[in-house]
Scaffold this motif. Structure first.
Motif, PDB file in Angstrom:
ATOM      1  N   GLU A  63     -12.718  38.081  -0.031  1.00 64.21           N
ATOM      2  CA  GLU A  63     -14.010  38.273  -0.691  1.00 64.21           C
ATOM      3  C   GLU A  63     -14.865  39.294   0.053  1.00 64.21           C
ATOM      4  O   GLU A  63     -15.563  40.103  -0.567  1.00 64.21           O
ATOM      5  CB  GLU A  63     -14.748  36.941  -0.816  1.00 64.21           C
ATOM      6  N   ASP A  64     -14.807  39.280   1.380  1.00 68.71           N
ATOM      7  CA  ASP A  64     -15.575  40.245   2.164  1.00 68.71           C
ATOM      8  C   ASP A  64     -15.011  41.651   2.017  1.00 68.71           C
ATOM      9  O   ASP A  64     -15.769  42.616   1.893  1.00 68.71           O
ATOM     10  CB  ASP A  64     -15.610  39.838   3.641  1.00 68.71           C
ATOM     11  N   ARG A  65     -13.680  41.795   2.008  1.00 69.80           N
ATOM     12  CA  ARG A  65     -13.066  43.118   1.793  1.00 69.80           C
ATOM     13  C   ARG A  65     -13.536  43.722   0.481  1.00 69.80           C
ATOM     14  O   ARG A  65     -13.892  44.898   0.402  1.00 69.80           O
ATOM     15  CB  ARG A  65     -11.535  43.019   1.746  1.00 69.80           C
ATOM     16  N   ARG A  66     -13.549  42.919  -0.551  1.00 69.20           N
ATOM     17  CA  ARG A  66     -13.959  43.411  -1.865  1.00 69.20           C
ATOM     18  C   ARG A  66     -15.423  43.851  -1.861  1.00 69.20           C
ATOM     19  O   ARG A  66     -15.772  44.871  -2.461  1.00 69.20           O
ATOM     20  CB  ARG A  66     -13.707  42.341  -2.917  1.00 69.20           C
ATOM     21  N   LEU A  67     -16.279  43.097  -1.175  1.00 67.57           N
ATOM     22  CA  LEU A  67     -17.683  43.499  -1.062  1.00 67.57           C
ATOM     23  C   LEU A  67     -17.806  44.805  -0.289  1.00 67.57           C
ATOM     24  O   LEU A  67     -18.558  45.700  -0.686  1.00 67.57           O
ATOM     25  CB  LEU A  67     -18.509  42.406  -0.387  1.00 67.57           C
ATOM     26  N   VAL A  68     -17.065  44.939   0.798  1.00 70.88           N
ATOM     27  CA  VAL A  68     -17.096  46.177   1.584  1.00 70.88           C
ATOM     28  C   VAL A  68     -16.665  47.361   0.720  1.00 70.88           C
ATOM     29  O   VAL A  68     -17.282  48.431   0.766  1.00 70.88           O
ATOM     30  CB  VAL A  68     -16.223  46.068   2.862  1.00 70.88           C
ATOM     31  N   ILE A  69     -15.646  47.191  -0.084  1.00 70.45           N
ATOM     32  CA  ILE A  69     -15.196  48.272  -0.966  1.00 70.45           C
ATOM     33  C   ILE A  69     -16.317  48.664  -1.924  1.00 70.45           C
ATOM     34  O   ILE A  69     -16.648  49.847  -2.060  1.00 70.45           O
ATOM     35  CB  ILE A  69     -13.920  47.868  -1.737  1.00 70.45           C
ATOM     36  N   LEU A  70     -16.938  47.681  -2.570  1.00 69.35           N
ATOM     37  CA  LEU A  70     -18.010  47.982  -3.516  1.00 69.35           C
ATOM     38  C   LEU A  70     -19.191  48.666  -2.839  1.00 69.35           C
ATOM     39  O   LEU A  70     -19.739  49.653  -3.354  1.00 69.35           O
ATOM     40  CB  LEU A  70     -18.480  46.700  -4.216  1.00 69.35           C
ATOM     41  N   ARG A  71     -19.588  48.165  -1.678  1.00 71.96           N
ATOM     42  CA  ARG A  71     -20.736  48.747  -0.984  1.00 71.96           C
ATOM     43  C   ARG A  71     -20.429  50.154  -0.472  1.00 71.96           C
ATOM     44  O   ARG A  71     -21.296  51.016  -0.467  1.00 71.96           O
ATOM     45  CB  ARG A  71     -21.170  47.834   0.154  1.00 71.96           C
ATOM     46  N   THR A  72     -19.191  50.392  -0.085  1.00 75.14           N
ATOM     47  CA  THR A  72     -18.792  51.728   0.363  1.00 75.14           C
ATOM     48  C   THR A  72     -18.838  52.707  -0.801  1.00 75.14           C
ATOM     49  O   THR A  72     -19.346  53.820  -0.665  1.00 75.14           O
ATOM     50  CB  THR A  72     -17.389  51.684   0.991  1.00 75.14           C
ATOM     51  N   LEU A  73     -18.337  52.288  -1.951  1.00 77.07           N
ATOM     52  CA  LEU A  73     -18.395  53.145  -3.133  1.00 77.07           C
ATOM     53  C   LEU A  73     -19.850  53.419  -3.528  1.00 77.07           C
ATOM     54  O   LEU A  73     -20.182  54.527  -3.946  1.00 77.07           O
ATOM     55  CB  LEU A  73     -17.642  52.503  -4.295  1.00 77.07           C
ATOM     56  N   SER A 115     -22.560  44.791  -5.802  1.00 79.18           N
ATOM     57  CA  SER A 115     -22.655  45.275  -4.412  1.00 79.18           C
ATOM     58  C   SER A 115     -24.050  45.078  -3.837  1.00 79.18           C
ATOM     59  O   SER A 115     -24.210  44.922  -2.627  1.00 79.18           O
ATOM     60  CB  SER A 115     -22.266  46.757  -4.324  1.00 79.18           C
ATOM     61  N   GLN A 116     -25.058  45.060  -4.696  1.00 77.44           N
ATOM     62  CA  GLN A 116     -26.443  44.894  -4.254  1.00 77.44           C
ATOM     63  C   GLN A 116     -26.918  43.447  -4.321  1.00 77.44           C
ATOM     64  O   GLN A 116     -28.049  43.148  -3.950  1.00 77.44           O
ATOM     65  CB  GLN A 116     -27.363  45.770  -5.116  1.00 77.44           C
ATOM     66  N   GLY A 117     -26.076  42.546  -4.823  1.00 74.73           N
ATOM     67  CA  GLY A 117     -26.450  41.146  -4.935  1.00 74.73           C
ATOM     68  C   GLY A 117     -27.293  40.842  -6.157  1.00 74.73           C
ATOM     69  O   GLY A 117     -27.784  39.727  -6.304  1.00 74.73           O
ATOM     70  N   VAL A 118     -27.460  41.824  -7.055  1.00 74.21           N
ATOM     71  CA  VAL A 118     -28.234  41.618  -8.281  1.00 74.21           C
ATOM     72  C   VAL A 118     -27.447  40.751  -9.258  1.00 74.21           C
ATOM     73  O   VAL A 118     -28.017  39.956 -10.002  1.00 74.21           O
ATOM     74  CB  VAL A 118     -28.590  42.980  -8.933  1.00 74.21           C
ATOM     75  N   ALA A 119     -26.131  40.912  -9.258  1.00 70.27           N
ATOM     76  CA  ALA A 119     -25.233  40.102 -10.089  1.00 70.27           C
ATOM     77  C   ALA A 119     -24.185  39.477  -9.176  1.00 70.27           C
ATOM     78  O   ALA A 119     -23.956  39.945  -8.061  1.00 70.27           O
ATOM     79  CB  ALA A 119     -24.564  40.975 -11.150  1.00 70.27           C
ATOM     80  N   ARG A 120     -23.560  38.441  -9.663  1.00 73.27           N
ATOM     81  CA  ARG A 120     -22.488  37.779  -8.918  1.00 73.27           C
ATOM     82  C   ARG A 120     -21.180  37.935  -9.673  1.00 73.27           C
ATOM     83  O   ARG A 120     -21.163  38.057 -10.892  1.00 73.27           O
ATOM     84  CB  ARG A 120     -22.789  36.293  -8.756  1.00 73.27           C
ATOM     85  N   HIS A 121     -20.100  37.921  -8.883  1.00 72.67           N
ATOM     86  CA  HIS A 121     -18.764  37.970  -9.476  1.00 72.67           C
ATOM     87  C   HIS A 121     -17.851  37.086  -8.628  1.00 72.67           C
ATOM     88  O   HIS A 121     -17.763  37.291  -7.412  1.00 72.67           O
ATOM     89  CB  HIS A 121     -18.244  39.413  -9.496  1.00 72.67           C
ATOM     90  N   PRO A 122     -17.193  36.095  -9.242  1.00 72.34           N
ATOM     91  CA  PRO A 122     -16.287  35.241  -8.472  1.00 72.34           C
ATOM     92  C   PRO A 122     -15.221  36.077  -7.778  1.00 72.34           C
ATOM     93  O   PRO A 122     -14.659  36.998  -8.372  1.00 72.34           O
ATOM     94  CB  PRO A 122     -15.649  34.338  -9.527  1.00 72.34           C
ATOM     95  N   GLY A 123     -14.982  35.786  -6.512  1.00 74.68           N
ATOM     96  CA  GLY A 123     -13.977  36.511  -5.747  1.00 74.68           C
ATOM     97  C   GLY A 123     -14.534  37.650  -4.920  1.00 74.68           C
ATOM     98  O   GLY A 123     -13.798  38.318  -4.202  1.00 74.68           O
ATOM     99  N   VAL A 124     -15.854  37.875  -5.030  1.00 75.31           N
ATOM    100  CA  VAL A 124     -16.526  38.905  -4.214  1.00 75.31           C
ATOM    101  C   VAL A 124     -17.668  38.213  -3.483  1.00 75.31           C
ATOM    102  O   VAL A 124     -18.491  37.520  -4.097  1.00 75.31           O
ATOM    103  CB  VAL A 124     -17.105  40.047  -5.083  1.00 75.31           C
ATOM    104  N   ARG A 125     -17.720  38.382  -2.168  1.00 76.79           N
ATOM    105  CA  ARG A 125     -18.786  37.772  -1.376  1.00 76.79           C
ATOM    106  C   ARG A 125     -20.114  38.358  -1.780  1.00 76.79           C
ATOM    107  O   ARG A 125     -20.245  39.557  -2.000  1.00 76.79           O
ATOM    108  CB  ARG A 125     -18.559  38.004   0.125  1.00 76.79           C
ATOM    109  N   ARG A 126     -21.113  37.522  -1.883  1.00 76.54           N
ATOM    110  CA  ARG A 126     -22.461  37.990  -2.189  1.00 76.54           C
ATOM    111  C   ARG A 126     -23.102  38.509  -0.902  1.00 76.54           C
ATOM    112  O   ARG A 126     -23.021  37.873   0.143  1.00 76.54           O
ATOM    113  CB  ARG A 126     -23.296  36.844  -2.753  1.00 76.54           C
TER     114      ARG A 126
END
Length: 102
Positions: free
Chosen positions: A11-21, A86-97
């Motif tokens: 979940e953290d890897r996925r958040l890092v990917i989104l925030r990096t993009l 990536s900004q925490g405005v929305a949530r998605h299961p499997g991605v760390r908030r």
């Protein structure tokens, strides 16, 4: 405990990917760069893991994926929903908030 740790890491890897993009000027990066960034955040994983995470994010509508150079280069591009997650405005299961203010 091990599966809980694996879930947290995934979940953290996925958040890092989104925030990096989200930080990139055109919201797009190839998986080689994403792998390097993940390593700098303590996620030293193989390209197959990065590719798997990017495909999973694409299936959830958080990124789009393009294959370049005859399929040798995978480029992920952030979607509007992915930016919100990536900004925490929305949530998605499997991605760390993300944490507030982070």
């Amino acid at each position: 405990m091990v599966s809980d740790l694996a879930t947290l890491q995934r979940e953290d890897r996925r958040l890092v990917i989104l925030r990096t993009l989200a930080e990139d000027t055109d919201y797009s990066l190839n998986t080689s760069i994403l792998q390097t960034v993940l390593t700098s955040y303590g996620h030293g994983v193989g390209r197959d893991v990065v590719d798997g995470d990017v495909q999973w994010l694409a299936e959830g509508g958080l990124v789009t994926v393009d294959q370049l150079a005859g399929g040798r280069v995978t480029v992920a591009t952030l979607t509007g929903h992915g930016l919100d997650v990536s900004q925490g405005v929305a949530r998605h299961p499997g991605v760390r908030r993300p944490r507030p203010g982070a």
